[in-house]
Design a protein around this motif. Structure first.
Motif, PDB file in Angstrom:
ATOM      1  N   ALA A  29       0.848  -1.197   0.000  1.00  0.00           N
ATOM      2  CA  ALA A  29       0.000   0.000   0.000  1.00  0.00           C
ATOM      3  C   ALA A  29       0.886   1.250   0.000  1.00  0.00           C
ATOM      4  CB  ALA A  29      -0.913  -0.013   1.222  1.00  0.00           C
ATOM      5  N   ALA A  30       1.846   1.280   0.921  1.00  0.00           N
ATOM      6  CA  ALA A  30       2.718   2.464   1.038  1.00  0.00           C
ATOM      7  C   ALA A  30       3.482   2.708  -0.258  1.00  0.00           C
ATOM      8  CB  ALA A  30       3.692   2.270   2.198  1.00  0.00           C
ATOM      9  N   ASP A  78      -2.889   1.451   9.391  1.00  0.00           N
ATOM     10  CA  ASP A  78      -2.394   0.120   9.769  1.00  0.00           C
ATOM     11  C   ASP A  78      -2.102  -0.783   8.570  1.00  0.00           C
ATOM     12  OD1 ASP A  78      -5.155   0.256   9.249  1.00  0.00           O
ATOM     13  OD2 ASP A  78      -5.537  -1.602  10.345  1.00  0.00           O
ATOM     14  N   LYS A  79      -2.375  -0.316   7.350  1.00  0.00           N
ATOM     15  CA  LYS A  79      -2.185  -1.176   6.169  1.00  0.00           C
ATOM     16  C   LYS A  79      -0.909  -0.837   5.393  1.00  0.00           C
ATOM     17  CE  LYS A  79      -6.170  -2.997   7.017  1.00  0.00           C
ATOM     18  NZ  LYS A  79      -6.157  -4.104   7.975  1.00  0.00           N
ATOM     19  N   HIS A  80      -0.033  -0.062   6.012  1.00  0.00           N
ATOM     20  CA  HIS A  80       1.196   0.415   5.375  1.00  0.00           C
ATOM     21  C   HIS A  80       1.927  -0.663   4.570  1.00  0.00           C
ATOM     22  CE1 HIS A  80       5.347   1.956   5.241  1.00  0.00           C
ATOM     23  NE2 HIS A  80       4.833   3.163   5.421  1.00  0.00           N
ATOM     24  N   ASP A  81       2.106  -1.823   5.161  1.00  0.00           N
ATOM     25  CA  ASP A  81       2.929  -2.868   4.530  1.00  0.00           C
ATOM     26  C   ASP A  81       2.131  -3.975   3.865  1.00  0.00           C
ATOM     27  OD1 ASP A  81       5.277  -1.580   5.360  1.00  0.00           O
ATOM     28  OD2 ASP A  81       5.032  -2.439   7.384  1.00  0.00           O
ATOM     29  N   ARG A  82       0.837  -3.776   3.724  1.00  0.00           N
ATOM     30  CA  ARG A  82      -0.014  -4.803   3.107  1.00  0.00           C
ATOM     31  C   ARG A  82       0.056  -4.710   1.584  1.00  0.00           C
ATOM     32  NH1 ARG A  82      -0.463  -8.549   6.483  1.00  0.00           N
ATOM     33  NH2 ARG A  82      -0.725  -7.700   8.568  1.00  0.00           N
ATOM     34  N   TYR A  83      -0.028  -5.875   0.947  1.00  0.00           N
ATOM     35  CA  TYR A  83      -0.104  -5.918  -0.515  1.00  0.00           C
ATOM     36  C   TYR A  83      -1.575  -5.832  -0.939  1.00  0.00           C
ATOM     37  CZ  TYR A  83       4.815  -6.900  -0.705  1.00  0.00           C
ATOM     38  OH  TYR A  83       6.173  -6.775  -0.596  1.00  0.00           O
ATOM     39  N   LYS A 106      -8.549  -1.085  -0.869  1.00  0.00           N
ATOM     40  CA  LYS A 106      -7.791  -0.837  -2.106  1.00  0.00           C
ATOM     41  C   LYS A 106      -8.147   0.532  -2.668  1.00  0.00           C
ATOM     42  CE  LYS A 106      -8.387  -5.315  -3.562  1.00  0.00           C
ATOM     43  NZ  LYS A 106      -8.325  -6.511  -4.407  1.00  0.00           N
ATOM     44  N   GLN A 107      -9.446   0.875  -2.623  1.00  0.00           N
ATOM     45  CA  GLN A 107      -9.814   2.183  -3.154  1.00  0.00           C
ATOM     46  C   GLN A 107      -9.250   3.305  -2.281  1.00  0.00           C
ATOM     47  OE1 GLN A 107      -9.901   3.760  -5.732  1.00  0.00           O
ATOM     48  NE2 GLN A 107     -11.866   3.081  -6.587  1.00  0.00           N
ATOM     49  N   ARG A 108      -9.129   3.071  -0.980  1.00  0.00           N
ATOM     50  CA  ARG A 108      -8.495   4.077  -0.113  1.00  0.00           C
ATOM     51  C   ARG A 108      -7.039   4.288  -0.515  1.00  0.00           C
ATOM     52  NH1 ARG A 108     -11.691   5.295   4.613  1.00  0.00           N
ATOM     53  NH2 ARG A 108     -13.622   4.108   4.417  1.00  0.00           N
ATOM     54  N   VAL A 109      -6.354   3.194  -0.862  1.00  0.00           N
ATOM     55  CA  VAL A 109      -4.976   3.319  -1.353  1.00  0.00           C
ATOM     56  C   VAL A 109      -4.985   4.138  -2.657  1.00  0.00           C
ATOM     57  CG1 VAL A 109      -2.931   2.096  -2.221  1.00  0.00           C
ATOM     58  CG2 VAL A 109      -4.254   1.138  -0.296  1.00  0.00           C
ATOM     59  N   GLY A 110      -5.958   3.829  -3.527  1.00  0.00           N
ATOM     60  CA  GLY A 110      -6.072   4.561  -4.792  1.00  0.00           C
ATOM     61  C   GLY A 110      -6.278   6.053  -4.558  1.00  0.00           C
ATOM     62  N   ILE A 111      -7.111   6.377  -3.576  1.00  0.00           N
ATOM     63  CA  ILE A 111      -7.387   7.791  -3.269  1.00  0.00           C
ATOM     64  C   ILE A 111      -6.129   8.467  -2.713  1.00  0.00           C
ATOM     65  CG2 ILE A 111      -8.715   9.322  -1.748  1.00  0.00           C
ATOM     66  CD1 ILE A 111     -11.059   7.239  -2.025  1.00  0.00           C
ATOM     67  N   ALA A 112      -5.433   7.761  -1.817  1.00  0.00           N
ATOM     68  CA  ALA A 112      -4.201   8.327  -1.245  1.00  0.00           C
ATOM     69  C   ALA A 112      -3.167   8.590  -2.348  1.00  0.00           C
ATOM     70  CB  ALA A 112      -3.628   7.371  -0.191  1.00  0.00           C
ATOM     71  N   ARG A 113      -3.042   7.615  -3.266  1.00  0.00           N
ATOM     72  CA  ARG A 113      -2.090   7.782  -4.368  1.00  0.00           C
ATOM     73  C   ARG A 113      -2.495   8.971  -5.245  1.00  0.00           C
ATOM     74  NH1 ARG A 113      -2.030   3.089  -8.671  1.00  0.00           N
ATOM     75  NH2 ARG A 113      -4.155   3.910  -8.782  1.00  0.00           N
ATOM     76  N   ALA A 114      -3.796   9.107  -5.502  1.00  0.00           N
ATOM     77  CA  ALA A 114      -4.263  10.198  -6.357  1.00  0.00           C
ATOM     78  C   ALA A 114      -4.016  11.562  -5.715  1.00  0.00           C
ATOM     79  CB  ALA A 114      -5.752  10.020  -6.652  1.00  0.00           C
ATOM     80  N   LEU A 115      -4.018  11.589  -4.368  1.00  0.00           N
ATOM     81  CA  LEU A 115      -3.856  12.874  -3.672  1.00  0.00           C
ATOM     82  C   LEU A 115      -2.406  13.183  -3.335  1.00  0.00           C
ATOM     83  CD1 LEU A 115      -6.849  12.678  -1.151  1.00  0.00           C
ATOM     84  CD2 LEU A 115      -6.729  14.001  -3.280  1.00  0.00           C
TER      85      LEU A 115
END
Ligand SMILES: Nc1ncnc2c1ncn2[C@@H]1O[C@H](COP(=O)(O)OP(=O)(O)O)[C@@H](O)[C@H]1O
Ligand SMILES: [Mg+2]
Length: 373
Positions: free
Chosen positions: A130-131, A163-168, A177-186
């Protein structure tokens, strides 16, 4: 047009007057489509496609604007024009005062850093945590390792998955997964966030949570959000403005609450039927039958908190009907109260037909649901 016909019956108009705006003339636009058409050329025996035609509208800075349309309407083509992934065939797309359609190479890549995008299928790299997915645009932008680390931590917190920093990706739920997508987009602090069906692969509860997150991001960071969807429930929950796209044309646009109470185009009406279909109390649904009974059941939408009472009084007075109110609910749609009333109309089919004609004359969206004994 709409405003004029309603002014003839001012007692039915409750709430804000309907503004007729020329969106293209809006001075503080974040995104402005000017005379846009997009034609994909013929390719390997497939004919060319006119995906968009005659598109002229503006998206206000800081707004959440929904763009709704059926599959093939041209929604994805429209978003790809905003971030310069596609070039228009005619016209310009001006983003934050700059003609993005004229940019190429490094200038385009720099401009794209201020435009984030999220996707239906998240588009995460499965080999990265995720990170590291969130870090990707920062690596490309040349940030230092320390700055990236700090920014990624901040972003994971912002989207609620510290808490999902190191999760694939394979270890995350769709919503995560969409939260990761949003973080990446921002990550690169964009001014605009484009969402292309970002909740279409999620269940209703997760959809709600993601839409709430987007609302927070809009409120707290002031990011302009362009929400592409085929679901009116998504527009209704999040957007204040909506543009209805059909076969490459804008068929209707305006404030969400106005469109919900006075949809003009059949496409818009069919989108609305999908979302209002689920709002009846179970106790009432179980009493509604399709064979004629003592009362016809009609559902009608009204705008403004007190409008329901006024409507029932007028129906009684003008049509001489002893109308009963079977159910009523008020939702906030696009920041305005919109009521959904279910009326029981005595007097058989002809009374119900007269009622529907009367409602349609005053442009209240209404439908017959059936009968109660
Ligand atoms: N890259 C492309 N090449 C050729 N045709 C395309 C391409 N992208 C989209 N189209 C066509 O353009 C029309 C609009 O597609 P799209 O913008 O994806 O609509 P939506 O996102 O609303 O489903 C469709 O007929 C689609 O087949
Ligand atoms: Mg699409």
């Amino acid at each position: 047009m709409k405003a004029a016909s309603m002014n003839a019956h001012p007692s039915l108009v409750i709430g804000e007057p309907i503004e007729i705006r020329d969106a293209a003339a809006e001075p503080d636009a974040m995104v402005r489509f000017e005379g846009i058409s997009k034609t994909y050329p013929a390719y390997r025996g497939k004919p060319g496609v006119n995906a968009l035609e005659g598109i002229d509208f503006a998206i206000a800075r800081g707004s959440i604007t929904g763009v709704i349309g059926r599959s093939g309407a041209g929604k994805s083509s429209l978003v790809r024009l905003i971030n310069g992934l596609e070039k228009p065939t005619t016209g310009r797309v001006v983003v934050d005062g700059r003609d993005i359609s004229a940019l190429t190479g490094r200038d385009l890549r720099l401009a794209q850093r201020s435009i984030g995008m999220i996707f239906q299928h998240f588009n995460l790299l499965s080999s990265r945590t995720a990170a590291d997915n969130i870090a990707l645009p920062l690596e490309i932008a040349g940030w230092s390792k320390a700055d990236i680390r700090a920014r990624v931590t901040e972003l994971l917190e912002l989207v609620g998955i510290a808490d999902k920093h190191d999760r694939y990706p394979s270890e995350l739920s769709g919503g995560q997964k969409q939260r990761v997508g949003i973080a990446r987009a921002l990550a690169t602090r964009p001014d605009v966030l484009l969402s292309d069906e970002a909740t279409s692969a999620l269940d209703p509860q997760t959809t709600r949570a993601i839409l709430d997150l987007l609302a927070n991001i809009n409120r707290e960071l002031g990011v302009t959000i362009v929400l592409i969807t085929h679901e009116m429930s998504v527009v209704r929950q999040l957007a204040k403005e909506v543009v209805v796209l059909d076969a490459g044309h804008v068929v209707e646009s305006g404030h969400v609450a106005d469109i919900f109470t006075h949809p003009k185009h059949p496409i818009t009406q069919s989108f609305l039927a999908e979302v209002t279909g689920d709002s009846l109390p179970v106790s009432l649904v179980s009493r509604i039958v399709q064979e004629p009974g003592s009362h016809a059941v009609i559902r009608v939408q009204v705008r403004g908190a007190g409008a329901g009472d006024t409507l029932i009084a007028r129906l009684a007075r003008e049509l001489g009907l002893d109308v009963s109110l079977l159910s009523a609910r008020i939702d906030e749609i696009g920041g305005q109260p919109v009521g959904s009333l279910v009326l029981g109309i005595p007097g058989g089919d002809s009374a119900a037909t007269r009622t529907l004609a009367w409602l349609s004359q005053y442009q209240f969206p209404a439908e017959r649901l059936g009968y109660v004994a």
